[in-house]
Design a protein around this motif. Structure first.
Motif, PDB file in Angstrom:
ATOM      1  N   ASP B 268       0.877  -1.226  -0.275  1.00 44.46           N
ATOM      2  CA  ASP B 268       0.022  -0.016  -0.208  1.00 44.46           C
ATOM      3  C   ASP B 268       0.809   1.045  -0.123  1.00 44.46           C
ATOM      4  O   ASP B 268       0.536   2.210  -0.672  1.00 44.46           O
ATOM      5  CB  ASP B 268      -0.817   0.109   1.298  1.00 44.46           C
ATOM      6  CG  ASP B 268      -2.212   0.607   1.031  1.00 44.46           C
ATOM      7  OD1 ASP B 268      -2.651   0.994  -0.096  1.00 44.46           O
ATOM      8  OD2 ASP B 268      -2.856   0.911   2.238  1.00 44.46           O
ATOM      9  N   ARG B 269       2.197   1.320   0.847  1.00 46.27           N
ATOM     10  CA  ARG B 269       2.840   2.604   0.763  1.00 46.27           C
ATOM     11  C   ARG B 269       3.649   2.494  -0.519  1.00 46.27           C
ATOM     12  O   ARG B 269       3.848   3.481  -1.093  1.00 46.27           O
ATOM     13  CB  ARG B 269       3.814   2.148   2.001  1.00 46.27           C
ATOM     14  CG  ARG B 269       3.207   2.697   3.172  1.00 46.27           C
ATOM     15  CD  ARG B 269       4.454   2.674   4.252  1.00 46.27           C
ATOM     16  NE  ARG B 269       4.835   1.255   4.732  1.00 46.27           N
ATOM     17  CZ  ARG B 269       4.233   0.584   5.696  1.00 46.27           C
ATOM     18  NH1 ARG B 269       3.217   0.985   6.313  1.00 46.27           N
ATOM     19  NH2 ARG B 269       4.808  -0.493   6.116  1.00 46.27           N
ATOM     20  N   ALA B 270       4.004   1.253  -1.106  1.00 46.06           N
ATOM     21  CA  ALA B 270       4.791   1.436  -2.170  1.00 46.06           C
ATOM     22  C   ALA B 270       4.003   1.893  -3.328  1.00 46.06           C
ATOM     23  O   ALA B 270       4.595   2.685  -4.205  1.00 46.06           O
ATOM     24  CB  ALA B 270       5.101  -0.091  -2.493  1.00 46.06           C
ATOM     25  N   LEU B 272       1.892   4.301  -3.302  1.00 50.85           N
ATOM     26  CA  LEU B 272       1.918   5.859  -3.043  1.00 50.85           C
ATOM     27  C   LEU B 272       2.787   6.325  -4.205  1.00 50.85           C
ATOM     28  O   LEU B 272       2.613   7.522  -4.686  1.00 50.85           O
ATOM     29  CB  LEU B 272       2.364   6.303  -1.989  1.00 50.85           C
ATOM     30  CG  LEU B 272       1.585   6.178  -0.658  1.00 50.85           C
ATOM     31  CD1 LEU B 272       2.150   6.670   0.579  1.00 50.85           C
ATOM     32  CD2 LEU B 272       0.225   6.754  -1.092  1.00 50.85           C
ATOM     33  N   LEU B 273       4.049   5.555  -4.541  1.00 45.87           N
ATOM     34  CA  LEU B 273       4.957   6.257  -5.550  1.00 45.87           C
ATOM     35  C   LEU B 273       4.664   5.923  -7.108  1.00 45.87           C
ATOM     36  O   LEU B 273       5.499   6.275  -7.867  1.00 45.87           O
ATOM     37  CB  LEU B 273       6.330   5.672  -5.241  1.00 45.87           C
ATOM     38  CG  LEU B 273       7.003   5.956  -3.829  1.00 45.87           C
ATOM     39  CD1 LEU B 273       8.164   5.608  -3.444  1.00 45.87           C
ATOM     40  CD2 LEU B 273       6.887   7.402  -3.765  1.00 45.87           C
ATOM     41  N   ARG B 275       1.985   6.396 -10.024  1.00 51.43           N
ATOM     42  CA  ARG B 275       0.950   7.305 -10.352  1.00 51.43           C
ATOM     43  C   ARG B 275      -0.023   6.313 -11.432  1.00 51.43           C
ATOM     44  O   ARG B 275       0.704   5.649 -12.175  1.00 51.43           O
ATOM     45  CB  ARG B 275       1.255   8.562 -11.080  1.00 51.43           C
ATOM     46  CG  ARG B 275       1.727   9.692 -10.238  1.00 51.43           C
ATOM     47  CD  ARG B 275       0.778  10.239  -9.391  1.00 51.43           C
ATOM     48  NE  ARG B 275       1.315  11.142  -8.326  1.00 51.43           N
ATOM     49  CZ  ARG B 275       1.040  10.922  -7.115  1.00 51.43           C
ATOM     50  NH1 ARG B 275       0.443   9.791  -6.675  1.00 51.43           N
ATOM     51  NH2 ARG B 275       1.524  11.547  -6.128  1.00 51.43           N
ATOM     52  N   ILE B 299       8.502   9.909  -8.692  1.00 51.71           N
ATOM     53  CA  ILE B 299       8.323  10.591  -7.469  1.00 51.71           C
ATOM     54  C   ILE B 299       9.313  10.165  -6.393  1.00 51.71           C
ATOM     55  O   ILE B 299       9.685  11.154  -5.473  1.00 51.71           O
ATOM     56  CB  ILE B 299       6.981  10.270  -7.003  1.00 51.71           C
ATOM     57  CG1 ILE B 299       5.805  10.541  -7.873  1.00 51.71           C
ATOM     58  CG2 ILE B 299       6.481  10.671  -5.676  1.00 51.71           C
ATOM     59  CD1 ILE B 299       4.534   9.569  -7.738  1.00 51.71           C
ATOM     60  N   GLY B 300       9.867   9.127  -6.331  1.00 47.30           N
ATOM     61  CA  GLY B 300      10.867   8.738  -5.298  1.00 47.30           C
ATOM     62  C   GLY B 300      11.034   7.253  -5.163  1.00 47.30           C
ATOM     63  O   GLY B 300      10.537   6.509  -5.980  1.00 47.30           O
ATOM     64  N   SER B 301      11.668   6.874  -4.032  1.00 44.73           N
ATOM     65  CA  SER B 301      11.929   5.412  -3.965  1.00 44.73           C
ATOM     66  C   SER B 301      11.501   5.025  -2.576  1.00 44.73           C
ATOM     67  O   SER B 301      11.473   5.873  -1.719  1.00 44.73           O
ATOM     68  CB  SER B 301      13.293   4.988  -4.303  1.00 44.73           C
ATOM     69  OG  SER B 301      14.234   5.600  -3.241  1.00 44.73           O
ATOM     70  N   LEU B 302      11.124   3.681  -2.516  1.00 47.71           N
ATOM     71  CA  LEU B 302      10.889   3.084  -1.215  1.00 47.71           C
ATOM     72  C   LEU B 302      11.542   1.746  -1.257  1.00 47.71           C
ATOM     73  O   LEU B 302      11.757   0.909  -2.173  1.00 47.71           O
ATOM     74  CB  LEU B 302       9.387   2.736  -1.095  1.00 47.71           C
ATOM     75  CG  LEU B 302       8.844   1.941   0.042  1.00 47.71           C
ATOM     76  CD1 LEU B 302       9.263   2.542   1.455  1.00 47.71           C
ATOM     77  CD2 LEU B 302       7.456   1.521   0.099  1.00 47.71           C
ATOM     78  N   ASN B 303      11.872   1.309   0.068  1.00 46.52           N
ATOM     79  CA  ASN B 303      12.442  -0.026   0.196  1.00 46.52           C
ATOM     80  C   ASN B 303      12.033  -0.331   1.760  1.00 46.52           C
ATOM     81  O   ASN B 303      12.015   0.329   2.712  1.00 46.52           O
ATOM     82  CB  ASN B 303      14.209  -0.028   0.749  1.00 46.52           C
ATOM     83  CG  ASN B 303      14.905   0.125  -0.846  1.00 46.52           C
ATOM     84  OD1 ASN B 303      14.740   1.074  -1.472  1.00 46.52           O
ATOM     85  ND2 ASN B 303      15.552  -0.973  -0.821  1.00 46.52           N
ATOM     86  N   GLU B 304      11.573  -1.548   1.731  1.00 54.02           N
ATOM     87  CA  GLU B 304      10.863  -2.338   3.010  1.00 54.02           C
ATOM     88  C   GLU B 304      11.414  -3.643   3.158  1.00 54.02           C
ATOM     89  O   GLU B 304      11.568  -4.349   2.088  1.00 54.02           O
ATOM     90  CB  GLU B 304       9.434  -2.024   2.906  1.00 54.02           C
ATOM     91  CG  GLU B 304       9.027  -0.557   3.114  1.00 54.02           C
ATOM     92  CD  GLU B 304       7.575  -0.601   3.914  1.00 54.02           C
ATOM     93  OE1 GLU B 304       7.318  -1.384   4.661  1.00 54.02           O
ATOM     94  OE2 GLU B 304       6.856   0.556   3.766  1.00 54.02           O
ATOM     95  N   ASP B 305      11.598  -4.024   4.349  1.00 52.71           N
ATOM     96  CA  ASP B 305      11.952  -5.452   4.554  1.00 52.71           C
ATOM     97  C   ASP B 305      10.770  -6.129   5.283  1.00 52.71           C
ATOM     98  O   ASP B 305      10.652  -5.346   6.260  1.00 52.71           O
ATOM     99  CB  ASP B 305      13.195  -5.485   5.352  1.00 52.71           C
ATOM    100  CG  ASP B 305      14.499  -5.646   4.520  1.00 52.71           C
ATOM    101  OD1 ASP B 305      14.426  -6.269   3.392  1.00 52.71           O
ATOM    102  OD2 ASP B 305      15.400  -4.887   4.657  1.00 52.71           O
ATOM    103  N   ILE B 306      10.692  -7.396   5.183  1.00 57.01           N
ATOM    104  CA  ILE B 306       9.321  -7.962   6.031  1.00 57.01           C
ATOM    105  C   ILE B 306       9.964  -9.384   6.244  1.00 57.01           C
ATOM    106  O   ILE B 306      10.674 -10.113   5.464  1.00 57.01           O
ATOM    107  CB  ILE B 306       8.108  -8.037   5.157  1.00 57.01           C
ATOM    108  CG1 ILE B 306       7.611  -6.703   4.625  1.00 57.01           C
ATOM    109  CG2 ILE B 306       7.329  -8.749   6.104  1.00 57.01           C
ATOM    110  CD1 ILE B 306       6.611  -6.717   3.934  1.00 57.01           C
TER     111      ILE B 306
END
Lengths: 367, 367
Positions: B268-270, B272-273, B275, B299-306
Motif C-alpha cells: 500500500d505504501r509502495a 503511493l509512488l 501514479r 516521485i521517489g523510492s521506497l525500500n522495506e524489509d519484511i
C-alpha cells in the motif's frame, strides 16, 4: 537536517498546513511544505500567497536545517506509515529520507530558501473568542457567500467589530446571513472583508472546543488567526463592503412562530419535486394557526400543513426552497420567528436578541 | 388501490427493489417499481430485463389493486417522510397519493399491466448457503472480473457446483480469484456464468447474518436467489467459461509464509509512488528470511524489509501493486502462503485447503 516525530504529531501538523497548499499552481515551490528546524523549534509552513499557515510541531531535532517537500506525496506517506517514530533526514541535495520501522522512503526535496515566508503581522488591533464560536459562526454564514462571483465582495465575509460585538456577514444577490457575537474584554473597532476560501479552510482546522481560544489580529491588508500552535495569515479583500443596514428593516406585517424541525423537514420534502435548474418556487400560505407548504411541478405535487402561532395579516409567498433549507439548518433553536411584509419584500428569520438574522428574497409565483 | 405501511418496512422494501432499477433506459416503465396488491399480499417488483427483484412487503391492504410508480422519486419521498404510517392510494388514472401525518404527495403512476413480470423459474436444481457466505464470496472474487470487457465471460463469474462444493471464479486477463465453499446436503451439479452486475447488486441486499439462508436455483438461462421475503432473478451469460484447471498448477520453486497485514501495508505504501497509468511495477526480492519490497519512480523510492519463512529458491519478481492489494484485502487469515516459480510465471496465494486461490501474473521489470 535530521528530525524525529511521533506519527500522530506529524500527521496532525501536516493535516493543518495542507489546508494552505494550492491544488493547482504554476509555482512548484508553493506545492511544498516547508520544514524549518533551523532554530530550536520545528515549524511547518504552507503558503498559497493569499492564505498561509504555520504550525509548530512537537519533535526532536537531531540536526538543524530546513527543506521544502512536495506536500501531497509527503502527506500521503505520513498517513500510511506505521504508528511509530518517524525520522526525516535530508542530504546536501535536499533528498529527503523518511524512515519508520523497516520502511524507508526517498523523495526529492527543494531548498527551503526559495520558500515564501508568511508576512509579518503587527499585532495592534485584536479580538479573542473561542475556537468553537468562530468555527460555528463561519459555518452559519459562509453558505450565503458566492464563491465564484465576479463581485469580489460577495466571495468574502464582513468581519466588523463595534462596541465589543463581532458582526459576521455573508451575502449573495438573493440572501444575507448575519451573526452577532458578544466579545469579552475591550475589543478594538475594525471592519474588514475576509476571503471565503480562508474562512472555509480555517473552519476545518479549528477545534470544536469551547475552552480553546483563538486570537484574531487585524492590519490594513491582512488578518491573522492564532490558536494552539498554529498561525493562519490571509490577505483581506480590498474595498468597501455592502451597506447592510439599509437592507435590514424591523417593520413587518406578519410574524410567524414555527417549529424549526417541522418547517425544515417539510421544505426538504417539497424540494424533492423540484429539479435543479427548474427555478420552481415552493409556495407558503400563512393563515391563522397554520402554515401550508405547497409545490406543484412536472414531477408531482405536495401539500403540507404545519401548526404555527401567527400575528398580523395572512400572506402567500414563494421561495427558492434551497435558501430556506440552508438558513434553517444552521439555526440551533427549537422554534424560529419569521417576519414578512408582502410577497415581493424580503423575509427575515431572526431571534429576539438578533444573534442571528437571515434575510431571504422571495420568488415570483403564479397562484 | 389503498395500502398502509410503516415507514421502516416501506423504506426497506424500496431499498431492495431499487437495485434492479436501471439508471438509464429508453423504456420508462422499467424506471418504475410495480406495487402489486391484487392478491392478498403486497409485492414490489423492479426489472431491468436482465436482473429482476421481487419482495413481499408487510402492510395493510385496504383496497386491492396495482400501480407502477417512478422508482427514483418514490424512493426519495419515502426516505424523507416522517417515521409514521404511510398510506398509498391510487385513483382510476393511476395518480398516486402518498400521505404521512400532514404531508400529502401526488405523483403520476402508470398501469401495472404494462410492467414486465419476472420470468417463472422452475425449481429443479438448487443449492443452499448462508447469506453471509454468499455475500463474502462475491466480495472476495468480484474485483477480479472485468466489468466492461468485450469478452462477455470476463464480465461474469463462474458458479460451478460439483461433489457438494460451490466453486466461484472471477478473472480478467491478469489474475484469477477462486473461492471453494463446502455445501451441506446433496447439491445438484451445475455450471453457469452469472453477470457481475447481478452479483454486485445482490451482495448489497444480502444480510451479513450467518444464520439466514439463501436458496439458489439454476435453469439453463436463469439463476434465482431466494432469501427472506425476496426473490432475485437474473439471466445467465451464455457460452463456455474459461478452462480454469489448465491455468492452475501446484508446482513451485519458492514458497513464502508472510504476515498478511505487514505485506499489505507495505505494498500500500509502495503504491503511493506509482501514479495511475504509470505501469511501474513494484519489485519483490525474496531471500532467506526476508522479503524486500522495492519501488523506484519519478516521485521517489521506497525500500522495506519484511520477515518471512521461505522454502526453496531466492527470487526477484515484479507486480502491479493493485493486484496484490486487491487479493490481500479480502483474505481474512493472519498469514498467507505465496507460491512462485520464476519471474515470468504466475504467482499463487492460496491456503492449504484451497478455500481460496488467487493467481496473479507478474510484470516485467528492469533490475
Amino acid at each position: 537536517m535530521k528530525l524525529i516525530f511521533t506519527k500522530s504529531s506529524l500527521n496532525k501538523a501536516v493535516g493543518i498546513v495542507m489546508k494552505a497548499v494550492p491544488t493547482r499552481t504554476t509555482m512548484s515551490i508553493l506545492e511544498c511544505i516547508l520544514i524549518d528546524a533551523s532554530t530550536n523549534e520545528i515549524k511547518f509552513t504552507a503558503n498559497d500567497m493569499e492564505l498561509g499557515i504555520e504550525t509548530i510541531v512537537e519533535g526532536e531535532i537531531i540536526e538543524k536545517g530546513k527543506v521544502a517537500i512536495d506536500a501531497k506525496i509527503f502527506s500521503e506517506i505520513v498517513r500510511k506509515l506505521p504508528d511509530n517514530d518517524i525520522t526525516i533526514e535530508t542530504d546536501d541535495n535536499y533528498t529527503s529520507t523518511i524512515t519508520c520501522e523497516k520502511s524507508k522512503f526517498n523523495i526529492a526535496g527543494k531548498s527551503g530558501d526559495d520558500f515564501s515566508y508568511l508576512p509579518v503581522i503587527i499585532k495592534e488591533k485584536s479580538i479573542s473568542l473561542s475556537q468553537f464560536t468562530l468555527k460555528e459562526t463561519i459555518n452559519q454564514t459562509i453558505f450565503c457567500t458566492s464563491p465564484n462571483d465576479n463581485n469580489k465582495m460577495m466571495t468574502g465575509e464582513l468581519f466588523e467589530v463595534k462596541d465589543n460585538v463581532l458582526k459576521v456577514v455573508g451575502l449573495d444577490g438573493h440572501r444575507i446571513a448575519i451573526r452577532n457575537i458578544n466579545l469579552s474584554g475591550n475589543a478594538d473597532d475594525v471592519k474588514v472583508v475576509v476571503p471565503g476560501k480562508t474562512l472555509n479552510e480555517i473552519s476545518k482546522i479549528l477545534s470544536s472546543d469551547a475552552e480553546s481560544v483563538v486570537n484574531i489580529y487585524f492590519t490594513n491588508n491582512h488578518i491573522l488567526f492564532e490558536f494552539d500552535n498554529t498561525m493562519v495569515v490571509s490577505r483581506l479583500i480590498e474595498g468597501e463592503y455592502f451597506k447592510i443596514n439599509q437592507m435590514l428593516s424591523s417593520d413587518y406585517e406578519t410574524k410567524v412562530v414555527i417549529n424549526k424541525k417541522e418547517f425544515l423537514d417539510s421544505i426538504d420534502r417539497a424540494n424533492l419535486l423540484i429539479r435543479e435548474g427548474d427555478k420552481k418556487p415552493i409556495i407558503i400560505n400563512i393563515t391563522d394557526g397554520s402554515l401550508e407548504v405547497k409545490v406543484q411541478s412536472a414531477i408531482g405535487s405536495l401539500n403540507e400543513d404545519i401548526d404555527i402561532n401567527k400575528e398580523g395579516k395572512d400572506i402567500m409567498i414563494g421561495f427558492n426552497p434551497k435558501f430556506l433549507i440552508d438558513a434553517l439548518r444552521v439555526i440551533d433553536d427549537e422554534t424560529v420567528d419569521i417576519y414578512l411584509v408582502n410577497p415581493k419584500a424580503p423575509c427575515f428569520i431572526r431571534d429576539k436578541e438578533e444573534n442571528y438574522i437571515y434575510l431571504i428574497l422571495p420568488v415570483n409565483f403564479s397562484a
